[in-house]
Design a protein around this motif. Sequence first.
Motif, short mmCIF file in Angstrom:
data_model
loop_
_atom_site.label_atom_id
_atom_site.label_comp_id
_atom_site.label_asym_id
_atom_site.label_seq_id
_atom_site.Cartn_x
_atom_site.Cartn_y
_atom_site.Cartn_z
N ARG A 46 0.82 -1.22 0.00
CA ARG A 46 0.00 0.00 0.00
C ARG A 46 0.85 1.27 0.00
O ARG A 46 0.34 2.35 -0.31
CB ARG A 46 -0.87 0.03 1.25
CG ARG A 46 -2.01 -0.94 1.22
CD ARG A 46 -2.76 -0.78 2.53
NE ARG A 46 -3.76 -1.81 2.70
CZ ARG A 46 -4.44 -1.97 3.81
NH1 ARG A 46 -4.21 -1.20 4.85
NH2 ARG A 46 -5.34 -2.92 3.91
N VAL A 47 2.11 1.18 0.41
CA VAL A 47 2.92 2.40 0.44
C VAL A 47 4.00 2.36 -0.63
O VAL A 47 4.92 3.17 -0.62
CB VAL A 47 3.58 2.63 1.83
CG1 VAL A 47 2.54 2.65 2.92
CG2 VAL A 47 4.63 1.59 2.14
N TRP A 57 -6.49 5.30 1.10
CA TRP A 57 -6.82 6.43 1.99
C TRP A 57 -7.84 6.05 3.06
O TRP A 57 -7.78 6.51 4.19
CB TRP A 57 -7.34 7.59 1.15
CG TRP A 57 -7.55 8.83 1.97
CD1 TRP A 57 -8.72 9.23 2.54
CD2 TRP A 57 -6.57 9.80 2.33
NE1 TRP A 57 -8.52 10.40 3.23
CE2 TRP A 57 -7.21 10.78 3.11
CE3 TRP A 57 -5.21 9.95 2.05
CZ2 TRP A 57 -6.55 11.89 3.63
CZ3 TRP A 57 -4.54 11.06 2.57
CH2 TRP A 57 -5.21 12.00 3.35
N PHE A 58 -8.78 5.20 2.70
CA PHE A 58 -9.83 4.86 3.66
C PHE A 58 -9.61 3.48 4.30
O PHE A 58 -10.55 2.88 4.81
CB PHE A 58 -11.21 4.93 2.99
CG PHE A 58 -11.59 6.34 2.61
CD1 PHE A 58 -11.98 7.25 3.57
CD2 PHE A 58 -11.53 6.75 1.30
CE1 PHE A 58 -12.32 8.54 3.23
CE2 PHE A 58 -11.87 8.05 0.94
CZ PHE A 58 -12.26 8.95 1.92
N PRO A 74 -4.11 7.88 7.30
CA PRO A 74 -3.90 7.87 5.84
C PRO A 74 -2.88 8.90 5.35
O PRO A 74 -2.21 8.66 4.35
CB PRO A 74 -5.29 8.18 5.29
CG PRO A 74 -5.99 8.89 6.39
CD PRO A 74 -5.45 8.33 7.66
N PHE A 75 -2.77 10.03 6.05
CA PHE A 75 -1.82 11.04 5.56
C PHE A 75 -0.38 10.55 5.77
O PHE A 75 0.47 10.76 4.90
CB PHE A 75 -2.04 12.39 6.28
CG PHE A 75 -1.20 13.49 5.72
CD1 PHE A 75 -1.43 13.98 4.45
CD2 PHE A 75 -0.16 14.02 6.45
CE1 PHE A 75 -0.64 14.98 3.92
CE2 PHE A 75 0.64 15.03 5.94
CZ PHE A 75 0.40 15.51 4.66
N TRP B 94 -14.23 7.34 -2.40
CA TRP B 94 -14.13 6.05 -1.70
C TRP B 94 -15.13 5.10 -2.33
O TRP B 94 -16.24 4.94 -1.84
CB TRP B 94 -14.45 6.26 -0.21
CG TRP B 94 -14.16 5.07 0.64
CD1 TRP B 94 -13.59 3.89 0.26
CD2 TRP B 94 -14.43 4.94 2.03
NE1 TRP B 94 -13.48 3.05 1.34
CE2 TRP B 94 -13.98 3.66 2.44
CE3 TRP B 94 -14.99 5.77 2.99
CZ2 TRP B 94 -14.08 3.22 3.75
CZ3 TRP B 94 -15.09 5.32 4.29
CH2 TRP B 94 -14.65 4.06 4.66
N PRO B 95 -14.74 4.44 -3.42
CA PRO B 95 -15.72 3.64 -4.16
C PRO B 95 -15.92 2.25 -3.57
O PRO B 95 -15.89 1.26 -4.29
CB PRO B 95 -15.09 3.57 -5.56
CG PRO B 95 -13.64 3.77 -5.34
CD PRO B 95 -13.42 4.47 -4.05
#
Lengths: 615, 510
Positions: A46-47, A57-58, A74-75, B94-95
Motif C-alpha cells: 500500500r505504500v 486512503w480509507f 492515511p496522511f 471512496w468507491p
Amino acid sequence: MPPLSWSLSPRSAAWLVAAIAVLVFANSIANGWAGDDVLVIMDNARVHSARAALNSWFLSYWPPPYDGAGLYRPFTILTYGIEWTLVGGKPWLFHLDNVLLHAATAAMVVAVARRWLPMAGALAAGVLFAVHPVHVEAVSNVVGRAELFGAASILGALLAARHYRDTPDARKARAWLGCGVAVVLLGLLSKEHAAIAVAVIAVDHALDPIPARRSLVPVYVGVLWVTVAWFFLWHSIAGDYIAPGATSAFYGLSWGQRVSHMMPVQLDLLRLLVWPMDLHADYSPHTIPLRPEWGALAWLGLGVAASLLGLAFALVRRAPVIAFGLLVAAGSYAPTSNLLFASGVVLAERALYLGVLAPALAFGWLWAHVTERPYRRLGWAAGGLLVAVFAARSFVRTPYFKDAPSPIIEDAADNPENYREHLYLGDLFGFKRDSARALAEYLASAALAPHDPFVARFTVRAAISVGRPELAVAEGRRVHELAPDDPRPGLWLAQAYVAAGRRDSALAVTARNARRLPESIGMIHNYQQFLDLAHAARPRTLLADAQNDWLVGRLVQAAARLDSFSATLPASARAPTFCDDLAISARPLRMLAAGVLDRAIEAARDAGKECEGLR
Amino acid sequence: MIPGGVRSFVRSAVHFIPPSAWPPLCGLFVFVLSLWAQPGALVGSFYDDGVYVTLAKALAEGQGYRNIHLPGSPASIHYPVLYPAALSLLWRLWPSFPANVVLFQLFDAATLGAGAWLIARGTTRWPLSAPARYAAMLFGFLAFPLLTMIGVRFSEPLFLVLLLSAVAIVDRPAVSLRGAALAGVLAGLAVLTRSIGVSVVGGIVIALWVRGERPAALVSLGVAVVVAAPWFLWVARHAHEVDPRMAANYGTYATEAGQAGLCTLIPAFDLRNQSPMARLAIPSLPFGLWYPLALLLMAFVAWGAVLVWQVASALVLSLALYTAIVGVWPYVPDRFMWILTPLVALFLAAAFAAAWRRGRVLRGLTMVLVVALVAGFARRNVESLSGRVFTQTAEQASLPIRWLAPAIEHGSPPDAVIATEAEAGIYLYSGRRVVLNSPFRWHGRDVQNLPPDSIVRFYCDAGVTHIALFAAEGGAAPVVALLEARNDSSVTQLFRLANGPALYRFRCPR
C-alpha cells in the motif's frame, strides 16, 4: 556577560534549533528499516507508490492481517507512498524527512515558548527539545513519522490560533483560521493524538499573557468540527476493535488491575522525561514488572502524577510556561496511558514525543531564570552540559534502529526479563530456520508471561515443527484454558492434537467449542476443518456447513444442506454425537427448517436419545 | 424558580461567548447530534435512500443518471439530480460500498449542521430573545422524527441548506440584482435537490414582488428557471424509458398526479391525518379534545409565521407553498414535514412570546398549549431519546435486507433479476438487478396493486429469475401463492425464514 541570544531574532533562533536537531539526528539517515518499518513500509504494497497510498486512503493503518489494530493514519501512509515513489523504496529519504520534520517541530517549540520566555529561555527550550534522547525512537525509526506529524500539527495549530487572535487584519485572521483547522485535520489523519489539539489551543489561550484581539470561538468550533468528523470516520474505519495481540500485556486484567499496573509506570515516565539515559524499545513485562495489585510503588506513582498535575495548576500564574508544558504533556500522554482504555503498549518512548515539551519548557524557564542571577555562568555550564549529554545520548542511540535484527538482539541481551523480546528473538531464529532455538526463546517468553495466551501461537507452532507434539499439546491446553472464548487458542490446541496423532481429540475440542459458541465463525471454521481432517460422517459435515452458511448469510445453501441432512434421517440419528451436532446448527434448523428439526428430534428419540433444548 | 447563583453563572457563561459565536456553536451541536443519531441500519431501508445511493453509484461509475438497479437501466426522472450528484463525488473518493456510507453520513450531518448554523444566523432579527430562539431550535432539532430522518440518506438536509441560503438573501432589507440572481441560483439548486423546491422559487419571487422589488423578482425567477431547466428537459426527454407499470415509483410527478387524479388530490380535511406536527406535539386525547388543541397549535404556528413576516417574508412564503404542496400530494406527508421541525418550533416560540405579552386570554391559551406540548411532544421525545428508539424504525426496516441480500448474492447467478421490495437496497448489497415485486398505481391517496396476473406478466417482461419476499404476507406474497397453486414449477422455494423473508426461483409460466 550578555546572554547568548541577544543577537538572535526569533527566526534565527528557530533556524538554529532546527539545525541542531538535524545535526544530532543526521546519523539516522544511514539507518535502514527497523521494528514496525518492516511491516508498515517495507513489506506493505500500500505504500509502494503514491497512487497505492491514495487508494488506501480509507483503509486502516496496518496492512492485513494486522488491520484490526484500531489505527487510521492515511496522511502518514500517503507521505510514505510519495517517498517510495521518489526514491524507489530506499530508506534514506524516509529518514531524512523524519529528521526535517523533527527539526521543524523543534523550531516551533521556540516560537511556542517565546510567548512566555525571553529569547534565551525559548532558545534553550527549543534546543533541549531538539536533542532529547526520548525522541530517538520517533525520529530514527521511520514509523515514528506519525508521532512527528501529530506533534507538529498540534503546535502548528496552536501557532495559527495565536496568529488568528493577534492579527489586526480580519482577512489574515480568516486565513490563519483556515490554516489552523487544515493543520489539525492533517494531524488527525496522521496520528490520533492530534485530537487533543483543541485542548492545547485552549490551554495556550488561557495562559496567554497577551489579550486576544478577537474571540477564539471560531477556531474552537472549526477544530472541534474536524475533530468530530475525524472521530466518526476513524471509528468507522479502524476504531471498533483493538486486536487482542496488541494488548496482550494486559490480557485478563480488570480496569482496576490495569490502573494499578500503570501507576508505577508513571515513575518510569518521569525518569524518561528527566533523565533519559536508559532507553528501551519495549517496556512489556517484565522490563516493567506486571503489578496488578496496589502496592507502595503504585501509590508513589499516583502521588507523583497527582503532584505534577497539582504543580501545573499551582504555576499557572507564576510560571505559565511550565504549567503549559506539564498540561500538554499530560494531555498528550493520556491517550496511551492505559488509564482510560487499553492501548497497544505499556509504555513507548515514541508516545512521549510531545510530552518532552514539559522538561524542555521547564529547562527554558530555568535558563531564563538563571540568566538574571549572579550564578548564571554555573547555570549555563550545567545546562550546556545537560544538552551535550542528551545530544550525545541521542546520537549514540540512533544507530540502534539501523536494521531489523539489531534492536531485537540488543534488547534481548539488555532485557532478558522482557517476554516480548524473546518472542522477537524466536521469530529471528525461526527466520533463520533454527526451529530448536526459536522454540527455546518462545518457551522462555511463555514462562515469563503465563498470563498472555497469544504466546502459544509461537510455542505450539515451534514445538510441532521440531517434532515435540506433546509439548505443543501441553501448551495448547494451557492457553486454551486462559482464553476459552477466542477461536485461535482452540485452533492451536487442535493442531497440536493432530500433530500428536490424536485426531479424535482435535475434533472433540473443536466440536466442544463450536457447541459452546455456535455464533462464532472462527469456532465453526475450526470445527469444519477438523471434521474434514477426521473424514467425519456426511450428516455431521452437512450440519456444520449449514451453520457456517447461516453465519455468512448463504441461506439458500444452508437450506439446501439442511434438506440433504433431512434425507439422512433416521439413520444418522444413531450417531453418538447426534444431539450435539444438532445443537451446533440449532439456529438455522429452527429458522430455516423447523420441520427437519422436528423429524431429527423424533428420530433421536427413536434411537434412544433425548435432544433437549433444541426447539 | 432558578436560583440566583445558577442564573448568574449561566449569564456569565453565555456572556463569555460572544453573540456571533452562537450560530457556529449551534451548527456544531447539530452536527454532533446528527452523527450520534446515525442508526445501525442498512441503506435502502426507507426506499428513497437506497435509490439516492444507487443513483450516486451510477454517476460515480460513469453510467449516467440512470436507475442502474433496474433491468435496462432506464433514465432517472423521478429523483432530482443534485443530492445523488453530491453523494457521487464522495463515492468517487471512496468507491467501496457499504464502507463509504460513513462519508454520506458525514455529509448529511454536516449539511444539517450548516442548516442549524443558517437558522441561528438568519433568525437574529426575529421578535424573539436569544435564549428563546436557541431553546426553540434545540427542541426542533431534538425532535425524534428529525433524528430518525437524519439517520437515513435523504436529500432533506441539503434541501434545507439551499432553502435557508436562498431566503436569507431575499429576506435582507435590500436585495441587489446580484443578490437576487444568487438567490435564484440557490432556489434553482433547491429544485434540483427536491422537486418541491419549486416552493422556494415561488417563495422568493413572490416575496420580492410583494415588496415591490420587481426587477429582482424577475431576475430570481429567470435564474432559477435557467438553473432548473436542464432537469426538466432531461425528464421530458427520458420519460418514455420508464415501464409504465413502475411509474408510481420511477415515473414523473405528472404521471403520479395523473394516476391519483387531480380532483382526488385535495382530500377531505382531517387534521389528524394531515398534520404530522400536531400528531407529534399533542398527546393522545379523545377526538373532541385533541382536535381543538391541534387547531390551536396550528393557529399559533401560523400566527408565529405572521409575526416574523416583516423580517422573513421569503421564508414564510416558501414554507407556506411547501406545506400546501405536501398537503395536497398523495403521499403520507409526515416525512416531508420533519425537516421543518426547527422552523416550526421557532414560529411557535415567536407566537408564545407575543401571546405572553397580550393579556390573560392569550396567556392562558399559551399555558394550555405548553402543557399539551409537555404531555405530548416532550414525553414522546424523552422516551425516544432515552433508549435511542428513534433509530429502531430504520433498523427494523433493514432486517429483511440484512437477511435477503447476502442470501441473494450467494444464492443466485450474477445475471439474476430479483423481484423484491426495497429494490435499491437489495441491489446495493447483493449486486443483482431488481424490479418491484409488487407494482402499484396511485388511486387518489390510496395505492392499488396490479392484479396478480399482470404482475406475473410484468415479471416475465422484466426477465425476473427470483422473487424475494420481505414478510409472509403483503407485497408479492399473493402472487407467489397464486404461482405455487399452479403446480407448474413456475416458483420454487429456495428458503423461507421462520420470521417471514423468503426467496423463490421464478420461471415464467407458459
